[in-house]
Design a protein around this motif. Structure first.
Motif, short mmCIF file in Angstrom:
data_model
loop_
_atom_site.label_atom_id
_atom_site.label_comp_id
_atom_site.label_asym_id
_atom_site.label_seq_id
_atom_site.Cartn_x
_atom_site.Cartn_y
_atom_site.Cartn_z
N GLU A 107 0.83 -1.21 0.00
CA GLU A 107 0.00 0.00 0.00
C GLU A 107 0.86 1.25 0.00
N GLY A 108 0.35 2.28 -0.70
CA GLY A 108 1.08 3.53 -0.80
C GLY A 108 0.37 4.49 -1.74
N ASN A 109 0.84 5.72 -1.78
CA ASN A 109 0.16 6.77 -2.54
C ASN A 109 0.22 6.60 -4.05
N TYR A 110 1.34 6.11 -4.56
CA TYR A 110 1.63 6.33 -5.98
C TYR A 110 1.61 5.06 -6.83
N LEU A 111 0.84 4.07 -6.43
CA LEU A 111 0.83 2.79 -7.12
C LEU A 111 0.27 2.88 -8.53
N LEU A 112 -0.54 3.91 -8.81
CA LEU A 112 -1.15 4.05 -10.13
C LEU A 112 -0.63 5.25 -10.91
N LEU A 113 0.43 5.86 -10.41
CA LEU A 113 1.00 7.01 -11.11
C LEU A 113 1.56 6.57 -12.46
N SER A 114 1.41 7.42 -13.47
CA SER A 114 1.76 7.02 -14.83
C SER A 114 3.11 7.52 -15.31
N GLY A 115 3.92 8.10 -14.42
CA GLY A 115 5.22 8.60 -14.84
C GLY A 115 6.22 8.54 -13.70
N GLY A 116 7.42 9.01 -13.96
CA GLY A 116 8.46 9.08 -12.95
C GLY A 116 8.98 7.73 -12.48
N GLY A 117 8.75 6.70 -13.28
CA GLY A 117 9.16 5.35 -12.90
C GLY A 117 8.06 4.56 -12.23
N TRP A 118 7.02 5.26 -11.73
CA TRP A 118 5.93 4.59 -11.02
C TRP A 118 5.05 3.76 -11.95
N GLU A 119 5.10 4.06 -13.25
CA GLU A 119 4.28 3.31 -14.20
C GLU A 119 4.67 1.82 -14.26
N ARG A 120 5.82 1.48 -13.69
CA ARG A 120 6.26 0.08 -13.67
C ARG A 120 5.61 -0.72 -12.54
N VAL A 121 4.90 -0.04 -11.63
CA VAL A 121 4.31 -0.72 -10.48
C VAL A 121 3.05 -1.50 -10.87
N ARG A 122 2.12 -0.86 -11.57
CA ARG A 122 0.81 -1.48 -11.83
C ARG A 122 0.88 -2.85 -12.50
N PRO A 123 1.77 -3.09 -13.48
CA PRO A 123 1.82 -4.42 -14.10
C PRO A 123 2.23 -5.53 -13.13
N LEU A 124 2.78 -5.17 -11.97
CA LEU A 124 3.22 -6.17 -11.00
C LEU A 124 2.14 -6.49 -9.96
N LEU A 125 0.98 -5.85 -10.08
CA LEU A 125 -0.11 -6.02 -9.12
C LEU A 125 -1.28 -6.75 -9.76
N ALA A 126 -1.88 -7.68 -9.02
CA ALA A 126 -3.06 -8.40 -9.53
C ALA A 126 -4.24 -7.45 -9.65
N GLU A 127 -4.45 -6.64 -8.62
CA GLU A 127 -5.46 -5.59 -8.64
C GLU A 127 -4.96 -4.43 -7.79
N THR A 128 -5.55 -3.25 -8.03
CA THR A 128 -5.25 -2.08 -7.20
C THR A 128 -6.56 -1.47 -6.73
N TRP A 129 -6.68 -1.29 -5.41
CA TRP A 129 -7.88 -0.73 -4.80
C TRP A 129 -7.57 0.68 -4.31
N PHE A 130 -8.46 1.61 -4.64
CA PHE A 130 -8.28 3.02 -4.28
C PHE A 130 -9.17 3.34 -3.08
N VAL A 131 -8.56 3.84 -2.02
CA VAL A 131 -9.29 4.17 -0.79
C VAL A 131 -9.55 5.67 -0.75
N GLU A 132 -10.81 6.05 -0.47
CA GLU A 132 -11.13 7.47 -0.35
C GLU A 132 -12.05 7.70 0.83
N VAL A 133 -12.05 8.94 1.29
CA VAL A 133 -12.86 9.33 2.43
C VAL A 133 -13.17 10.81 2.26
N ASP A 134 -14.10 11.33 3.04
CA ASP A 134 -14.43 12.75 2.97
C ASP A 134 -13.16 13.59 3.14
N PRO A 135 -12.91 14.56 2.26
CA PRO A 135 -11.66 15.34 2.32
C PRO A 135 -11.41 16.03 3.66
N ASP A 136 -12.47 16.53 4.29
CA ASP A 136 -12.28 17.21 5.58
C ASP A 136 -11.83 16.22 6.65
#
Length: 217
Positions: free
Chosen positions: A137-166
């Motif tokens: 788990e971490g912030n940038y698993l789905l980022l598309s640049g800066g080298g982070w684009e290599r992460v997603r192909p190594l994951l079976a699935e990626t789940w995005f967690v969100e909550v009320d911004p406040d």
């Protein structure tokens, strides 16, 4: 296609069970903005899975262990941007994820992040060969640049967690206060740094397989 309808914890666990029906190691990614509850969801899943599959069947590989140490951030002039995408060892993180697949017969040692020190601690976590499921788990698993684009192909699935911004911002302020910042400094850091990172992460939401709202579990 992103599944954004509210899913219960049993539904999430059922989704994981389907992933584990396939042979080989399964690496699940949990992402989302700072303070959304990524670690909370990871710990919730780990507790249920370890109770049902055994503690030696499930591992945890947090991205935060790949923070650059403050000595490196000072050298690079990035100390005041700690937590931004380029303040992590993305190459080291990708290499660790790749080894999960390439060498499943070997114990993998990875760093953790010590909140009291605000520093990474080398080889603090062991991913054993018996661990067929690894949650990262971490912030940038789905980022598309800066080298982070290599992460997603190594994951079976990626789940995005969100909550009320406040709620998320209040959590972050309390976290920074807990680890030594004054209330004013904590809020200033959240508004300057954490919110900038949250905007970057928010742009990756639609690339996730599932959107999870912890307040609806």
């Amino acid at each position: 296609m992103t599944v954004s309808a509210p899913l219960s914890l049993p539904q999430l666990l059922e989704r994981l069970a389907r992933l584990l029906a396939s042979p080989g190691r399964v690496v699940l990614g949990i992402t989302g903005p700072p303070g959304a509850g990524k670690s909370t969801l990871a710990e919730m899943l780990l507790a249920h899975l370890r109770a049902n599959l055994g503690s030696d069947a499930v591992g945890h590989l947090p991205m935060d262990g790949f923070h650059l140490a403050d000595v490196q951030l000072d050298r690079l002039g990035n100390r005041d941007r700690k937590g931004a995408p380029d303040t992590f060892d993305v190459d080291g993180y990708v290499a660790a994820l790749q080894r999960l697949h390439d060498r499943p017969d070997r114990t993998l040692f990875v760093p953790s992040f010590e909140r009291d020190l605000e520093q990474p601690v080398a080889a603090a976590i062991a991913i054993e060969p018996s661990m067929r499921l690894v949650i990262t788990e971490g912030n940038y698993l789905l980022l598309s640049g800066g080298g982070w684009e290599r992460v997603r192909p190594l994951l079976a699935e990626t789940w995005f967690v969100e909550v009320d911004p406040d709620v998320r911002r209040d959590r972050l302020v309390r976290r920074h206060e807990q680890f030594g910042k004054s209330p004013a400094d904590a809020r200033a850091w959240v508004e300057r740094s954490d919110e900038a990172n949250a905007a970057v992460v928010g742009g990756t939401r639609d690339a996730a397989d599932v959107v999870v709202r912890l307040d609806r579990l």
